[in-house]
Design a protein around this motif. Structure first.
Motif, PDB file in Angstrom:
ATOM      1  N   SER A  88       0.959  -1.141  -0.004  1.00  0.00           N
ATOM      2  CA  SER A  88      -0.127   0.130   0.245  1.00  0.00           C
ATOM      3  C   SER A  88       0.751   1.265   0.084  1.00  0.00           C
ATOM      4  N   ALA A  89       0.909   2.659  -0.109  1.00  0.00           N
ATOM      5  CA  ALA A  89       1.483   3.556  -0.768  1.00  0.00           C
ATOM      6  C   ALA A  89       1.325   3.940   1.012  1.00  0.00           C
ATOM      7  N   LYS A  90       1.304   3.259   2.148  1.00  0.00           N
ATOM      8  CA  LYS A  90       1.682   3.759   3.440  1.00  0.00           C
ATOM      9  C   LYS A  90       3.144   2.519   3.800  1.00  0.00           C
ATOM     10  N   GLY A 100      18.231   4.745  -2.332  1.00  0.00           N
ATOM     11  CA  GLY A 100      18.115   4.005  -3.720  1.00  0.00           C
ATOM     12  C   GLY A 100      16.575   4.588  -3.420  1.00  0.00           C
ATOM     13  N   ILE A 101      16.039   3.763  -4.620  1.00  0.00           N
ATOM     14  CA  ILE A 101      14.285   4.493  -5.027  1.00  0.00           C
ATOM     15  C   ILE A 101      13.639   2.427  -5.428  1.00  0.00           C
ATOM     16  N   CYS A 102      12.638   2.454  -5.465  1.00  0.00           N
ATOM     17  CA  CYS A 102      11.388   0.384  -5.625  1.00  0.00           C
ATOM     18  C   CYS A 102      10.889   1.117  -6.843  1.00  0.00           C
ATOM     19  N   ILE A 103      10.415   0.589  -7.677  1.00  0.00           N
ATOM     20  CA  ILE A 103      10.132   1.199  -8.717  1.00  0.00           C
ATOM     21  C   ILE A 103       8.893  -0.297  -8.166  1.00  0.00           C
ATOM     22  N   LEU A 104       7.956   0.924  -8.621  1.00  0.00           N
ATOM     23  CA  LEU A 104       6.312   0.741  -8.650  1.00  0.00           C
ATOM     24  C   LEU A 104       5.759  -0.185 -10.105  1.00  0.00           C
ATOM     25  N   SER A 105       4.697  -0.826 -10.096  1.00  0.00           N
ATOM     26  CA  SER A 105       3.765  -0.887 -10.927  1.00  0.00           C
ATOM     27  C   SER A 105       2.570  -0.309 -10.034  1.00  0.00           C
ATOM     28  N   THR A 106       1.578   0.372 -10.233  1.00  0.00           N
ATOM     29  CA  THR A 106       0.558   1.356  -9.606  1.00  0.00           C
ATOM     30  C   THR A 106      -0.584   1.208 -11.030  1.00  0.00           C
ATOM     31  N   PRO A 107      -1.767   1.408 -10.417  1.00  0.00           N
ATOM     32  CA  PRO A 107      -3.187   2.192 -11.586  1.00  0.00           C
ATOM     33  C   PRO A 107      -2.654   3.504 -11.349  1.00  0.00           C
ATOM     34  N   GLY A 109       0.348   3.915 -13.938  1.00  0.00           N
ATOM     35  CA  GLY A 109       1.586   3.599 -14.114  1.00  0.00           C
ATOM     36  C   GLY A 109       2.150   2.999 -13.858  1.00  0.00           C
ATOM     37  N   ILE A 110       4.223   2.993 -13.888  1.00  0.00           N
ATOM     38  CA  ILE A 110       5.044   2.313 -13.318  1.00  0.00           C
ATOM     39  C   ILE A 110       5.454   4.099 -12.696  1.00  0.00           C
ATOM     40  N   LEU A 111       6.035   3.343 -11.584  1.00  0.00           N
ATOM     41  CA  LEU A 111       6.301   4.464 -10.640  1.00  0.00           C
ATOM     42  C   LEU A 111       7.232   4.916  -9.762  1.00  0.00           C
ATOM     43  N   SER A 112       7.980   5.428  -9.847  1.00  0.00           N
ATOM     44  CA  SER A 112       9.520   5.099  -7.992  1.00  0.00           C
ATOM     45  C   SER A 112       8.735   5.591  -7.292  1.00  0.00           C
ATOM     46  N   ASP A 113       9.233   5.034  -5.339  1.00  0.00           N
ATOM     47  CA  ASP A 113       8.476   5.419  -4.687  1.00  0.00           C
ATOM     48  C   ASP A 113       8.270   6.284  -3.932  1.00  0.00           C
ATOM     49  N   ASN A 114       8.982   7.111  -4.676  1.00  0.00           N
ATOM     50  CA  ASN A 114       8.676   8.777  -4.032  1.00  0.00           C
ATOM     51  C   ASN A 114       7.843   9.426  -4.851  1.00  0.00           C
ATOM     52  N   GLU A 115       7.736   8.900  -6.603  1.00  0.00           N
ATOM     53  CA  GLU A 115       6.319   9.444  -6.848  1.00  0.00           C
ATOM     54  C   GLU A 115       4.590   9.134  -6.756  1.00  0.00           C
ATOM     55  N   ALA A 116       4.903   7.721  -6.490  1.00  0.00           N
ATOM     56  CA  ALA A 116       4.004   7.387  -5.633  1.00  0.00           C
ATOM     57  C   ALA A 116       3.035   7.388  -4.505  1.00  0.00           C
ATOM     58  N   VAL A 121      -0.604   5.988  -4.064  1.00  0.00           N
ATOM     59  CA  VAL A 121      -0.934   5.148  -4.435  1.00  0.00           C
ATOM     60  C   VAL A 121       0.153   4.299  -4.472  1.00  0.00           C
ATOM     61  N   GLY A 122      -0.355   2.572  -3.949  1.00  0.00           N
ATOM     62  CA  GLY A 122       0.826   2.209  -3.795  1.00  0.00           C
ATOM     63  C   GLY A 122       0.336   0.720  -5.231  1.00  0.00           C
ATOM     64  N   GLY A 123       0.999  -0.218  -5.515  1.00  0.00           N
ATOM     65  CA  GLY A 123       0.768  -0.832  -5.926  1.00  0.00           C
ATOM     66  C   GLY A 123       1.932  -2.279  -5.915  1.00  0.00           C
ATOM     67  N   GLU A 124       2.629  -3.292  -7.221  1.00  0.00           N
ATOM     68  CA  GLU A 124       3.132  -4.133  -7.138  1.00  0.00           C
ATOM     69  C   GLU A 124       4.279  -3.745  -6.529  1.00  0.00           C
ATOM     70  N   LEU A 125       5.355  -4.175  -5.916  1.00  0.00           N
ATOM     71  CA  LEU A 125       6.502  -3.859  -5.837  1.00  0.00           C
ATOM     72  C   LEU A 125       7.746  -4.658  -7.070  1.00  0.00           C
TER      73      LEU A 125
END
Length: 130
Positions: A88-90, A100-107, A109-116, A121-125
């Protein structure tokens, strides 16, 4: 034609191998998700640039690395086909204390952890990069 069961892990491995061999760039078979990942790596300053090269099939992505020193140290696949990881976003993890960063697939689009986090918004890590 090789049968790749996890195209994202294949992409990360190709990038790692090219960096270890000190290549200036690497070619990867294209997909929407991989283009999204390349876009995040560029926005976050890990690669110099990328371009999509069309061909009669799926096309390729050329990723151009930054020179000396390349900020990419590690790319780690988190969510795999056999074990998907959703957050989840939290609960988006901080990588190396925010270095470093996480790359997430969210509703959205593909976002970095900071953008998410900004978009709440959360999504698949997909992967962690540092």
């Amino acid at each position: 034609m090789s049968n790749v069961t996890d195209p994202i892990a294949d992409m990360l491995t190709r990038i790692r191998n090219a960096l270890m061999a000190d290549h200036k760039e690497v070619l990867i078979p294209a997909s929407k998700v991989k283009i999204g990942i390349a876009d995040v790596l560029k926005r976050e300053g890990y690669i110099q640039d990328y371009e999509v090269i069309p061909d009669n099939k799926q096309g390729n992505i050329r990723i151009i690395f930054k020179r000396n020193p390349n900020p990419l140290v590690a790319l780690v696949r988190v969510s795999k086909p056999g074990r998907r990881v959703y957050v989840s976003a939290k609960k988006i993890p901080r990588v190396k204390g925010g270095l470093g960063i996480c790359i997430l697939s969210t509703p959205m689009g593909i976002l970095s952890d900071n953008e998410a986090r900004k978009k709440n918004v959360g999504g698949e890590l997909l992967a962690m990069v540092w």
